[in-house]
Design a protein around this motif. Sequence first.
Motif: not given
Length: 284
Positions: A192-193, A196, A221-222
Motif C-alpha cells: 500500500r502506498e 510514499k 486508504k491509498g
Amino acid sequence: MGSESGSGVLYIVATPIGNLEDITTRAEKVLASVDFIAAEDTRHSGRLLQSLVIRKPLVALHDHNERDRAGSVLDRVAAGETMALISDAGTPLISDPGYVLVRQARERGIRVVPVPGASALTAALSVAGLPTDRFTFIGFLPAKRSGRQSALSSLEQESATLVFYESPHRIIDMVQDVVAVLGAEREMAITRELTKTFESFYGGTAQQVLEQLESDANATKGEFVVMVQGAVPRAEALPGIDVDKLLALLCAELPVKKAARIGAELTGFSRNELYQRALALKGE
C-alpha cells in the motif's frame, strides 16, 4: 540528447509512483527537451513538472478522450514535433491510458521510444516474497462482487503469481473474495502506498491478510498492489490420494463447500470440480 534529439518522436516516460526522487536523470532530460507533453491529468502532472522546474505545454490524454485526440497529437509528431506521454504515476499503459496512442503511432511509422523508470507492478513484486519467475498481471478486477468472483474463479488453476491493482474502497471486499474463491490458505501479499510516507506491507495466507487489513484503520486508504501465489500444478499434487475417499471423509464432518475448498488445497484439483464431485458423492 544524442540519438534522442531527432524530430518526430513519441517518448513513453515513466514518472515516480510517489517519491519524487525516483525520477530518472534521463526522464528529466527528455521531459525538458520535448515540444509538448501528453498527461493523464494535466493538473497532477503540472505539479510534477513544477517540482522539476520544467515548463512545457501540456495536453490532456486520458481514457475518455484518447481515441478522439490521439490522431491530432500524432499529426504534430508526424510533422516533426517531439512528444512525451506520462501518466499520473509510474509507467504509462500499465493499467493507464496510452495503448491507442502507441498503436496508432506504430501504424503510422512514428518512432516510439521507452524511457523506463518506476512501476508499482515490479516494485511490489520485488518485495512480496512470492515467486517472480512467472507472473500474470491482471490489473483491476471487475467492481461488482459477482464479476470479481467469476474472474478469480477463472484464475484458480493459474500457476503463475497473480498480480492485481485495487482501489481503497474495494480492497477488503477483494481479499474476502480471494479467501472465498482461491482459499483461505493461499499465500498472498499486498503493498500500500509504495514509496510514499505511509508505505505498508501485508503478507501471509489470504485469511491472515484479510485480518491484517480489517484491524488496520488506514487499510482502506491509498493505492494497492495485490499479489497472490499461483496454484500448485496438478503434477505436484500429493501422490496416492483417493480423491473420492478424501471428499467423503471431509463431507462427513464439514459443509460441502468447505470440504471442496480443503480438498482443493490438499490435491491441487479445482475447487469447483471437487465441489461438483462432492455433491455427486452425497447424492449417491
